[in-house]
Design an enzyme around this catalytic site. Structure first.
Site, short mmCIF file in Angstrom:
data_model
loop_
_atom_site.label_atom_id
_atom_site.label_comp_id
_atom_site.label_asym_id
_atom_site.label_seq_id
_atom_site.Cartn_x
_atom_site.Cartn_y
_atom_site.Cartn_z
N SER A 62 16.43 8.97 133.18
CA SER A 62 15.22 9.29 132.63
C SER A 62 14.52 8.03 132.12
CB SER A 62 15.25 10.42 131.80
OG SER A 62 13.67 10.11 130.86
N SER A 63 15.20 7.22 131.37
CA SER A 63 14.55 6.07 130.83
C SER A 63 14.39 4.98 131.85
CB SER A 63 15.58 5.37 130.07
OG SER A 63 15.73 6.11 128.91
N ASP A 98 -3.76 6.31 136.73
CA ASP A 98 -2.67 7.08 136.46
C ASP A 98 -1.41 5.98 136.54
OD1 ASP A 98 -0.67 8.90 136.19
OD2 ASP A 98 -2.00 10.55 136.70
N ARG A 132 30.30 4.92 105.31
CA ARG A 132 29.56 5.84 105.99
C ARG A 132 30.42 6.74 106.60
NH1 ARG A 132 27.21 2.55 111.05
NH2 ARG A 132 26.26 4.63 111.72
N LYS A 154 5.80 -12.52 113.85
CA LYS A 154 5.08 -11.08 113.94
C LYS A 154 4.63 -10.41 112.66
CE LYS A 154 5.76 -8.13 117.42
NZ LYS A 154 5.53 -8.48 118.75
N HIS A 163 27.32 -8.67 116.35
CA HIS A 163 27.14 -8.82 114.82
C HIS A 163 27.61 -7.35 114.28
CE1 HIS A 163 22.77 -7.96 115.45
NE2 HIS A 163 23.08 -6.86 115.24
N HIS A 164 27.74 -6.59 115.18
CA HIS A 164 28.07 -4.88 115.10
C HIS A 164 29.35 -4.95 114.99
CE1 HIS A 164 23.76 -3.24 115.69
NE2 HIS A 164 23.83 -3.97 116.70
N THR A 170 10.82 -12.46 114.72
CA THR A 170 10.35 -11.17 113.78
C THR A 170 9.32 -11.74 112.47
OG1 THR A 170 12.54 -10.32 114.24
CG2 THR A 170 11.26 -9.24 112.89
N TRP A 210 27.58 8.38 116.95
CA TRP A 210 26.52 8.29 118.11
C TRP A 210 27.02 7.02 118.99
CZ3 TRP A 210 22.79 4.57 119.84
CH2 TRP A 210 22.98 3.46 119.14
N HIS A 257 23.20 13.92 115.15
CA HIS A 257 21.96 13.58 114.45
C HIS A 257 21.83 12.09 115.08
CE1 HIS A 257 19.14 12.23 111.40
NE2 HIS A 257 19.82 11.14 111.39
N GLU A 291 18.80 -1.92 122.56
CA GLU A 291 18.54 -0.68 122.36
C GLU A 291 17.52 -0.62 121.02
OE1 GLU A 291 18.31 2.24 124.07
OE2 GLU A 291 17.63 3.55 122.27
N SER A 349 0.43 -3.32 116.35
CA SER A 349 -0.53 -4.34 116.60
C SER A 349 -1.87 -3.73 116.93
CB SER A 349 0.03 -5.09 117.82
OG SER A 349 1.27 -5.63 117.18
N TYR A 367 15.85 -2.83 119.95
CA TYR A 367 14.48 -3.32 120.35
C TYR A 367 13.79 -2.33 121.03
CZ TYR A 367 16.15 -7.08 117.21
OH TYR A 367 16.25 -7.70 116.07
N HIS A 369 22.60 -3.39 121.05
CA HIS A 369 21.45 -3.97 120.33
C HIS A 369 20.23 -3.98 120.87
CE1 HIS A 369 20.51 -6.04 116.81
NE2 HIS A 369 19.62 -6.66 117.44
#
Lengths: 531, 282, 158
Positions: free
Chosen positions: A174-175, A111, A455, A336, A307-308, A333, A147, A82, A260, A273, A262, A258
């Site tokens: 790909s990315s 293009d 979890r 924004k 921090h993870h 943040t 994950w 998931h 990722e 925006s 963002y 991390h």
């Protein structure tokens, strides 16, 4: 004497041949950014439903305490897949789809810079996704490691783990191709007069996202490769017995992970925006500060990864450094969020579906941001780490934040893309159903997390039953509501009313002001000149 | 017309959901567990403090937004203003959050430093995570040398729904870890196979158990009682089935318990060692 | 709807003109080098950091990625400076074509010259007995090529 050339209206007919192929071959061989954008978006929706189905299995099992439907191994496989599918298969490709459709039109380019590479970077994805799905049918099933693919649990997994690693490599390739393409396109193909600081914010957020991707992806590739060699080739990167360190894996993973976060959030910010000013009929407040804030977030995202990992046992200086750095992210943040609210302030607001989703995003993403602030405090995080509080937090910023931004974007640009309007009443239904159900799903998870529910468990003590029941009901409702979304989109494409060239009064980027609706297959072959 | 209906339905649904949630919150646990250590109660107050600040800011920002949603509507004929930048305003809302962060950082820092100070412990216990149980070795202090394995006792019948679930479903073990009240206990964590995480919510103590490495954490329970937690790092199939149970007792009772364990250890020594050696592969 | 217009300097007088056609690059190759070099440095720096921490397998992937960046740069930069100069002087037409590293110059007798616009492939071709067919207007869009061909025809037939 001068020659004046009109940018559209003639001279295009001989070009509308979709590369000379028809049917499925058209889609396989296409190098057109609009086709590829469409492919990305449909792929992402299919993955969204696949990952969503897995979430349904998870919520079904958690509806009541005890093991009812699936065994713990399969449950772990579900949570793992998931996560992987939603992050890499659904959310990221969705925003790459938006980028493909919109960036060339918004900067006045015909293009993407590397059109053929663009085709490859999409067509890698279905293979990667298939590998993930095939891993379920391997001996031992798909990996059940979360994950994050933490070592050394990954060493115990079956061949499904190797397929997943290979899939992650493909997704990363790909990315990276997509990112290099986007960077080159934005920097080199802007129309004359389209200076960087005149670009729509969506292009800016994608430029910065592409930077993050290029910097972070090799780290992920390295992490999963070391997992692979630890599994099969006798290396001991993450094995203490051979001089390695399992925590090193976590450092590497979150150094990618991390940014990722963002990578997912920034394009969502970009969509919002565009949408909020359009329905406020007022220019985006603080454009320049939005650009700076986005860049600041991107830079900070590289110094907060641990921090993870507050519970792995870092020295006190480490805990404090990462705590301070993480809380700092609240500043850009916040800027924004304040700018978005200031954009709405004294605007002439109207509340079509895209705006509803944008406001929903703003409200709920900020809620997730605040729980993020709570979690950033190392002391509190020790208590909440790996509980449902964290699950609630990141689903507020991702499942609500990014996904709502995605919905806002689809409703906003669907008329431009297809030339047809969606059903406004049904769109509003979709918004309200989604908002109510997703809050039922995730808001109560704050409570079960605070009360102490870890979890990634298939079964739980009795005191958590109430919240889990509510959460499951919300999840089923949210899942079903997305079928309505599919219906709305299909109905719009088949029989929607004709959309106007400038469907939204306040929209001001080039695709609305300079191109007809629906946009022709080839747009801006004559680059517009902006004054 | 349709959208009005949607709105009415949505608002009433949200209202019903809100009321239900409020009602349930009275019945179901919704906050951090009652703290029994200084650290846990510090975490508790820090969390409350931050939540109050955050709620105020949230209310302020979204108060402004919803006022705008209410007042600045096109269908009320409101004409959009065209202002779109102000350096002063940007500076203000960069600096104020920074100040708020500093206000939060100070108490947060104190708790972090307290959490990390594992020195001068009265009792040191090593907790080893196995797939899927915990091993405890009393390393230093009263009871040194005691070692045992702590496994879930909830029967399969309850888990698989063939029997009614007991009060401490999934939170009960054969051998509880026993510690004296008001003594600083240092827990050394490690693991034999994969990463686990040792957690007692009421103590505010959570520490990953990493194979091949030793990490530490401490707690000083201020109230006798039985405290329960679960493994919080995904460790494979039975991750959800390896609880941690700590019984906090008075100093006297602790001494008595140590005595009992010592005689038991003397009797079962060979058996225990074999059990400990075999634990990684059940 | 406001329609954008594009103007280009063209055909100064009936006696002659000089037309320089370049592709639109919104960043110079130097700018591109800077951007890509910063990215490559960041990537390699991160990978080196991890290599020092024992995770050297990040390095090869960083290397591959830098290679991809270099390739992308070469692909864009190779043709960034391409241009065509079309100069009409009394009696002759000079065409200078710079493509990649190659520079070709043609001097054509404007009297014996035919301008052909090949619509099916949207190309503008100059045909003359001596040099065969020469393509011009590569850097223009389709509409602009039509205009270019028309104007050239008109001017040459004067």
């Amino acid at each position: 004497m001068s020659a004046v050339v009109d940018s559209h209206g003639h001279g295009h007919e001989h070009h509308d041949h979709h590369g000379g192929y028809s049917g499925i071959m058209r889609w396989i061989t296409t190098t057109n950014h609009k086709d590829i954008g469409t492919l990305y978006l449909w792929f992402s929706f299919i993955m969204f439903m696949t990952g969503g189905a897995m979430a349904m299995v998870i919520r079904l099992e958690l509806f009541s305490p005890g093991l009812q439907w699936v065994d713990p191994d399969f449950f772990n496989q579900m949570t793992t897949m998931h996560g992987l599918i939603m992050v890499f298969g659904a959310i990221m490709p969705a925003f790459v789809g938006f980028a493909n459709w919109l960036i060339p039109m918004q900067i006045g380019a015909p293009d993407m810079a590397f059109a053929r590479m663009n085709n490859w970077s999409f067509w890698i994805l279905p293979f990667a996704a298939s590998l993930l799905v095939i891993s379920f049918f391997m001996p031992g099933g798909a990996p059940g490691v979360g994950w994050t693919l933490y070592a050394p649990l990954t060493v115990q997994m079956g061949i499904g783990m190797d397929l997943t690693i290979f899939a992650v490599h493909l997704l990363g390739m790909s990315s990276i191709m997509g990112s290099i393409n986007i960077i080159t396109t934005i920097l080199n193909l802007r129309a004359p007069g389209m200076t960087l600081m005149r670009m729509p914010l969506f292009c800016w957020t994608w430029l910065i996202t592409a930077y993050l991707l290029v910097a972070a992806m090799p780290v992920l590739a390295g992490a999963v490769t070391m997992t692979l060699t630890d599994r099969h080739f006798g290396t001991t990167f993450f094995n203490a017995a051979g001089g390695g360190d399992p925590v090193l894996y976590q450092h590497i993973f979150w150094f990618f992970g991390h940014p990722e976060v963002y990578i997912i959030a920034l394009p969502a910010f970009g969509v919002i925006s565009q949408v909020i000013p359009a329905f406020s009929r007022k220019p985006l407040f603080g454009y320049a500060s939005m650009v700076y804030a986005t860049s600041a977030i991107a830079i900070l995202s590289f110094i907060v990864w641990a921090h993870h990992m507050y519970t792995v046992g870092m020295p006190v200086t480490g805990q404090l450094f990462f705590m301070y750095a993480t809380t700092l992210i609240a500043v850009p943040t916040g800027v924004k969020v304040f700018n978005w609210v200031a954009t709405m302030w004294k605007g002439a607001l109207s509340f079509e579906t895209p705006m509803l989703f944008a406001i929903g995003f703003l409200f709920l993403f900020t809620l997730g941001g605040f729980t993020g602030l709570v979690l950033s405090l190392a002391a509190v995080d020790i208590q909440l780490h790996d509980t449902y509080y964290v699950v609630a937090h990141f689903h507020y910023v991702m499942a609500i934040g990014a996904v709502f931004a995605g919905f806002a974007g689809v409703y906003f640009w669907l008329p431009k893309w297809t030339g047809r309007m969606y059903d406004e009443a049904l769109g509003k239904w979709h918004f309200w159903l989604s908002t109510i159900f997703i809050n039922i799903t995730f808001f109560v998870q704050h409570f079960s997390g605070l009360a102490g529910m870890p979890r990634r468990i298939p079964d739980y003590p009795l005191m958590f039953e109430t919240w889990n029941k509510i959460s499951s009901i919300g999840a089923f409702g949210f899942g079903l509501s997305q079928l309505l979304f599919l219906y709305i989109v299909l109905k719009a494409i088949r029989s929607g009313e004709k959309a106007k060239d400038k469907q939204w009064e306040g929209a001001d980027s080039l695709e609305w002001t300079h191109l007809p609706t629906p946009v022709p297959y080839h747009s801006f072959e004559t680059q517009p000149v902006l004054k | 017309m349709a959208s009005n209906w949607v709105r009415i339905l949505a608002v009433s649904a949200a209202g019903v959901a809100g009321l239900t949630a409020a009602g349930l919150a009275l019945a179901a646990p919704w906050n951090l567990q009652a703290p029994v250590t200084k650290i846990a109660s510090d975490i508790h107050s820090l969390h409350e403090y931050v939540m109050i600040l955050v709620t105020l800011i949230f209310a302020g920002v979204f108060g402004a937004m919803f006022y705008s949603v209410y007042a600045h509507r096109k269908d009320k004929g409101y004409k959009a203003a065209q202002f779109h930048e102000s350096t002063t305003v940007e500076i203000i809302w960069t600096v104020i959050p920074l100040l708020i962060l500093i206000i939060i950082a100070w108490p947060a820092t104190k708790v972090v430093i307290a959490q990390k100070d594992t020195s001068q412990a009265d009792l040191t216990i090593k907790a080893t995570g196995y797939q899927w149980k915990w091993g405890y070795d009393y390393v230093k202090g009263e009871g040194e040398g005691i070692r045992f394995v702590s496994t879930l006792t909830t029967p399969r019948d309850q888990i698989e729904g063939r029997a009614p679930k007991g009060e401490n479903y999934l939170l009960e073990v054969d051998n509880e870890m026993v510690v004296p009240v008001n003594k600083k206990v240092r827990i050394l964590t490690t693991a034999a196979d994969v990463i686990h995480s040792w957690w007692i919510p009421a103590f505010g103590a959570k520490q990953d158990a990493i194979p091949g490495f030793i990490r530490d954490i401490h707690f000083k329970a201020e109230k006798p009682g039985i405290y329960r937690g679960q493994c919080t790092e995904l460790c494979g199939k039975d991750h959800g089935f390896m609880p941690i149970v700590v019984r906090v007792v008075s100093a006297d009772e602790y001494t008595k318990w140590v005595g009992m364990q010592k005689t038991k250890v003397a009797a079962d020594a060979p058996k225990n060692i074999v059990a400990a050696a075999e634990t990684p592969r059940q | 709807m406001h329609s954008p217009q594009r103007e280009w300097a063209f055909l100064g007088s009936s006696h002659g003109f000089s037309l320089l056609l370049k592709r639109n690059c919104s960043i110079s190759p130097q700018g591109m080098i800077l951007v890509f070099a910063l990215l490559a440095l960041a990537t390699l720096g991160i990978a080196t950091g991890f290599a020092l921490a024992g995770a050297w397998l990040v390095l090869p992937f960083a290397g591959l990625e830098v290679a991809a960046l270099v390739l992308a740069f070469l692909l864009t930069a190779r043709h960034a400076a391409d241009y065509e100069r079309v100069e009409l002087m009394p009696g002759r037409l000079c065409v200078e074509v710079a493509e990649g590293r190659a520079l070709r110059r043609h001097e054509l007798n404007s009297g014996a010259l035919r301008v052909r616009h090949a619509p099916e492939r949207a190309r503008v071709l100059l045909t003359c007995a001596k040099s065969g067919e020469i393509e011009i207007g590569r850097h223009l869009d389709v509409e602009a090529r039509v205009v270019l061909a028309d104007k050239l025809k008109k001017t040459l037939s004067l």
